[in-house]
Scaffold this active site. Structure first.
Site, PDB file in Angstrom:
ATOM      1  N   HIS A 134       0.859  -1.189   0.000  1.00 35.93           N
ATOM      2  CA  HIS A 134       0.000   0.000   0.000  1.00 35.93           C
ATOM      3  C   HIS A 134       0.901   1.247   0.000  1.00 35.93           C
ATOM      4  O   HIS A 134       1.546   1.543   1.016  1.00 35.93           O
ATOM      5  CB  HIS A 134      -0.895  -0.054   1.252  1.00 35.93           C
ATOM      6  CG  HIS A 134      -2.058   0.876   1.225  1.00 35.93           C
ATOM      7  ND1 HIS A 134      -3.324   0.498   1.635  1.00 35.93           N
ATOM      8  CD2 HIS A 134      -2.154   2.177   0.865  1.00 35.93           C
ATOM      9  CE1 HIS A 134      -4.156   1.540   1.515  1.00 35.93           C
ATOM     10  NE2 HIS A 134      -3.459   2.576   1.049  1.00 35.93           N
ATOM     11  N   ILE A 135       0.929   1.925  -1.127  1.00 31.63           N
ATOM     12  CA  ILE A 135       1.850   3.061  -1.258  1.00 31.63           C
ATOM     13  C   ILE A 135       1.531   4.180  -0.266  1.00 31.63           C
ATOM     14  O   ILE A 135       0.370   4.376   0.117  1.00 31.63           O
ATOM     15  CB  ILE A 135       1.850   3.637  -2.691  1.00 31.63           C
ATOM     16  CG1 ILE A 135       0.432   4.012  -3.126  1.00 31.63           C
ATOM     17  CG2 ILE A 135       2.504   2.680  -3.666  1.00 31.63           C
ATOM     18  CD1 ILE A 135       0.390   4.806  -4.413  1.00 31.63           C
ATOM     19  N   HIS A 136       2.558   4.891   0.141  1.00 31.16           N
ATOM     20  CA  HIS A 136       2.409   6.003   1.082  1.00 31.16           C
ATOM     21  C   HIS A 136       3.615   6.921   0.962  1.00 31.16           C
ATOM     22  O   HIS A 136       4.721   6.473   0.721  1.00 31.16           O
ATOM     23  CB  HIS A 136       2.263   5.487   2.515  1.00 31.16           C
ATOM     24  CG  HIS A 136       3.311   4.505   2.930  1.00 31.16           C
ATOM     25  ND1 HIS A 136       3.298   3.184   2.533  1.00 31.16           N
ATOM     26  CD2 HIS A 136       4.428   4.641   3.691  1.00 31.16           C
ATOM     27  CE1 HIS A 136       4.348   2.555   3.043  1.00 31.16           C
ATOM     28  NE2 HIS A 136       5.055   3.420   3.739  1.00 31.16           N
ATOM     29  N   MET A 137       3.356   8.217   1.152  1.00 31.65           N
ATOM     30  CA  MET A 137       4.403   9.235   1.047  1.00 31.65           C
ATOM     31  C   MET A 137       4.845   9.669   2.435  1.00 31.65           C
ATOM     32  O   MET A 137       4.040  10.148   3.236  1.00 31.65           O
ATOM     33  CB  MET A 137       3.834  10.445   0.295  1.00 31.65           C
ATOM     34  CG  MET A 137       4.742  11.657   0.279  1.00 31.65           C
ATOM     35  SD  MET A 137       6.025  11.530  -0.973  1.00 31.65           S
ATOM     36  CE  MET A 137       5.073  12.124  -2.395  1.00 31.65           C
TER      37      MET A 137
END
Ligand SMILES: [Zn+2]
Length: 178
Positions: A134-137
């Site tokens: 799950h992509i996250h910045m």
């Protein structure tokens, strides 16, 4: 792993727990849907802001404190969608993610007076992602002397801020500009 387990036990674990290692046939049958239900970034928005330490909910993305911060004020901008690659994120969500990152830059500069800001995404386990599916910045303030957060604590006696305090401060500051 439930959200409570994750909060209580510490880090999202990798490699998988031993029972998965010894029962590979069972692990093989874990579906994508099952994995998604265990995803910390899918679970967090289902909790209260206070419990999940969410500081803002926007249309496509939310902003959450890192439970194991590298520095005070370390947050993550996370799309609600369970996507493992940035290229899969629709344009409107991508734009919102970047705008929220800008707003967080403003907030962190106002609250923590950093010398610099780190922005970054670790996409995939090999790239260092703690939650690879799950992509996250990441957005975090940096100071000239903080090459190692522990050394900052040790040498200059800068105390890490309690997460509850960080949560309250960032929420209030974001409310002014969002
Ligand atoms: Zn997810």
């Amino acid at each position: 792993m439930s959200f409570d387990d994750w909060l209580g036990a510490g880090r999202f674990r990798y490699p998988p727990p031993m029972d998965h290692l010894w029962t590979p046939w069972r692990y093989a049958y874990v579906t994508d849907a099952d994995r998604q239900s265990e995803c910390i970034f899918c679970q967090a928005p289902k909790e209260s802001d206070e419990k999940a330490r969410i500081v803002h909910r926007a249309k496509h993305c939310y902003i959450i404190l890192n439970t194991f911060p590298y520095t005070n004020g370390h947050v993550m901008v996370v799309p609600y969608s369970h996507l493992d690659e940035l290229q899969k994120l629709p344009a409107d969500a991508t734009q919102e993610m970047m705008v929220l990152t800008q707003r967080m830059e403003t907030v962190l500069r106002a609250l923590y007076r950093p010398d610099g800001i780190n922005l970054g995404m670790n996409i995939g386990k090999a790239a260092g992602a703690g939650v690879a599916g799950h992509i996250h910045m990441h957005v975090l303030p940096r100071w000239v002397a903080d090459a190692n957060f522990i050394s900052v604590i040790g040498e200059t006696r800068v105390m890490p801020e309690a997460l509850e305090v960080t949560w309250e401060r960032i929420r209030k500051e974001l409310e002014k500009i969002l």
